[in-house]
Motif scaffolding. Sequence first.
Motif, PDB file in Angstrom:
ATOM      1  N   SER A   2       0.745  -1.227  -0.135  1.00 60.50           N
ATOM      2  CA  SER A   2       0.166  -0.041   0.053  1.00 60.50           C
ATOM      3  C   SER A   2       0.764   1.217  -0.139  1.00 60.50           C
ATOM      4  O   SER A   2       1.986   1.270   0.365  1.00 60.50           O
ATOM      5  CB  SER A   2      -0.892  -0.056   1.110  1.00 60.50           C
ATOM      6  OG  SER A   2      -0.107   0.199   2.349  1.00 60.50           O
ATOM      7  N   VAL A   3       0.340   2.235  -0.256  1.00 57.05           N
ATOM      8  CA  VAL A   3       1.010   3.635  -0.341  1.00 57.05           C
ATOM      9  C   VAL A   3       1.380   3.962   1.111  1.00 57.05           C
ATOM     10  O   VAL A   3       2.720   4.663   1.072  1.00 57.05           O
ATOM     11  CB  VAL A   3       0.161   4.801  -1.048  1.00 57.05           C
ATOM     12  CG1 VAL A   3       0.635   6.166  -0.952  1.00 57.05           C
ATOM     13  CG2 VAL A   3      -0.449   4.381  -2.309  1.00 57.05           C
ATOM     14  N   VAL A   8       5.864   5.031   5.103  1.00 63.04           N
ATOM     15  CA  VAL A   8       6.538   4.652   6.141  1.00 63.04           C
ATOM     16  C   VAL A   8       7.926   4.097   5.868  1.00 63.04           C
ATOM     17  O   VAL A   8       8.992   4.225   6.583  1.00 63.04           O
ATOM     18  CB  VAL A   8       5.374   3.593   7.252  1.00 63.04           C
ATOM     19  CG1 VAL A   8       6.513   3.093   8.222  1.00 63.04           C
ATOM     20  CG2 VAL A   8       4.165   4.321   7.393  1.00 63.04           C
ATOM     21  N   GLY A   9       7.799   3.252   5.085  1.00 56.93           N
ATOM     22  CA  GLY A   9       9.278   2.750   4.541  1.00 56.93           C
ATOM     23  C   GLY A   9      10.472   3.729   4.104  1.00 56.93           C
ATOM     24  O   GLY A   9      11.345   3.740   4.672  1.00 56.93           O
ATOM     25  N   TRP A  10       9.848   4.475   3.417  1.00 60.77           N
ATOM     26  CA  TRP A  10      10.826   5.779   3.010  1.00 60.77           C
ATOM     27  C   TRP A  10      11.206   6.729   4.052  1.00 60.77           C
ATOM     28  O   TRP A  10      12.051   7.157   4.336  1.00 60.77           O
ATOM     29  CB  TRP A  10      10.356   6.577   1.835  1.00 60.77           C
ATOM     30  CG  TRP A  10      10.287   5.976   0.516  1.00 60.77           C
ATOM     31  CD1 TRP A  10       9.400   5.349  -0.279  1.00 60.77           C
ATOM     32  CD2 TRP A  10      11.593   5.862  -0.221  1.00 60.77           C
ATOM     33  NE1 TRP A  10      10.065   4.915  -1.389  1.00 60.77           N
ATOM     34  CE2 TRP A  10      11.429   5.158  -1.358  1.00 60.77           C
ATOM     35  CE3 TRP A  10      12.835   6.163   0.135  1.00 60.77           C
ATOM     36  CZ2 TRP A  10      12.599   4.935  -2.344  1.00 60.77           C
ATOM     37  CZ3 TRP A  10      13.761   6.099  -0.759  1.00 60.77           C
ATOM     38  CH2 TRP A  10      13.797   5.630  -1.925  1.00 60.77           C
ATOM     39  N   THR A  11      10.156   6.905   4.875  1.00 65.30           N
ATOM     40  CA  THR A  11      10.450   7.924   6.243  1.00 65.30           C
ATOM     41  C   THR A  11      11.403   7.168   6.972  1.00 65.30           C
ATOM     42  O   THR A  11      12.354   7.737   7.367  1.00 65.30           O
ATOM     43  CB  THR A  11       9.142   8.090   7.072  1.00 65.30           C
ATOM     44  OG1 THR A  11       8.139   8.579   5.953  1.00 65.30           O
ATOM     45  CG2 THR A  11       9.356   8.761   8.124  1.00 65.30           C
ATOM     46  N   ILE A  12      11.319   5.965   7.399  1.00 66.05           N
ATOM     47  CA  ILE A  12      12.158   5.116   8.210  1.00 66.05           C
ATOM     48  C   ILE A  12      13.580   5.269   7.519  1.00 66.05           C
ATOM     49  O   ILE A  12      14.552   5.131   8.218  1.00 66.05           O
ATOM     50  CB  ILE A  12      11.651   3.669   8.479  1.00 66.05           C
ATOM     51  CG1 ILE A  12      10.590   3.959   9.380  1.00 66.05           C
ATOM     52  CG2 ILE A  12      12.880   2.955   9.100  1.00 66.05           C
ATOM     53  CD1 ILE A  12       9.896   2.444   9.665  1.00 66.05           C
ATOM     54  N   ALA A  13      13.527   5.001   6.153  1.00 69.41           N
ATOM     55  CA  ALA A  13      14.913   4.910   5.709  1.00 69.41           C
ATOM     56  C   ALA A  13      15.916   6.141   5.701  1.00 69.41           C
ATOM     57  O   ALA A  13      17.101   6.387   6.025  1.00 69.41           O
ATOM     58  CB  ALA A  13      14.929   4.466   4.343  1.00 69.41           C
ATOM     59  N   ILE A  14      14.808   7.160   5.468  1.00 69.73           N
ATOM     60  CA  ILE A  14      15.585   8.738   5.504  1.00 69.73           C
ATOM     61  C   ILE A  14      16.021   8.911   6.960  1.00 69.73           C
ATOM     62  O   ILE A  14      17.189   9.488   7.171  1.00 69.73           O
ATOM     63  CB  ILE A  14      14.480   9.644   5.150  1.00 69.73           C
ATOM     64  CG1 ILE A  14      14.324   9.743   3.648  1.00 69.73           C
ATOM     65  CG2 ILE A  14      14.923  11.087   5.330  1.00 69.73           C
ATOM     66  CD1 ILE A  14      13.327  10.267   2.776  1.00 69.73           C
ATOM     67  N   MET A  15      15.088   8.420   7.911  1.00 70.26           N
ATOM     68  CA  MET A  15      15.691   8.769   9.338  1.00 70.26           C
ATOM     69  C   MET A  15      16.898   7.983   9.761  1.00 70.26           C
ATOM     70  O   MET A  15      17.727   8.736  10.410  1.00 70.26           O
ATOM     71  CB  MET A  15      14.203   8.338  10.233  1.00 70.26           C
ATOM     72  CG  MET A  15      13.231   9.390  10.158  1.00 70.26           C
ATOM     73  SD  MET A  15      11.791   8.976  11.373  1.00 70.26           S
ATOM     74  CE  MET A  15      12.509   8.933  12.759  1.00 70.26           C
TER      75      MET A  15
END
Length: 118
Positions: A2-3, A8-15
């Motif tokens: 899902s979008v 959430v995945g991109w946010t965690i990766a960036i963090m």
Amino acid sequence: MSVIKKKVGWTIAIMVLLIGVGIGYYFTALSLYEPSEDLYGFPIPKKAELVQESNKSKSYDWSRASEENGIPFDYEIALKANGWKKGEREGTSVSYTKENHTIDLLSSTKWLDIIKIK
């Protein structure tokens, strides 16, 4: 997928990336300075050239020192990491304390004076 899961995945990766960069910067900043036994362990820039010294002070030629901006941010980090607390600033002079010791740090254009107060 899902979008929302992608966001959430991109946010965690960036963090994780930002935290990694921050930790790397912190340890790089610490590696640029070494404690001086003569100055109660006060960190000294490794690339600074000692020009003059007495029993109470040392003067360094250091290209990163500035009268207008003071010392670089990574030097501030190294001082704090080594337990030195920043005191009041008066012109180009900033006092730092650790336990019962006080150091006066004067930063002018390409010049550092480090003076033992007590």
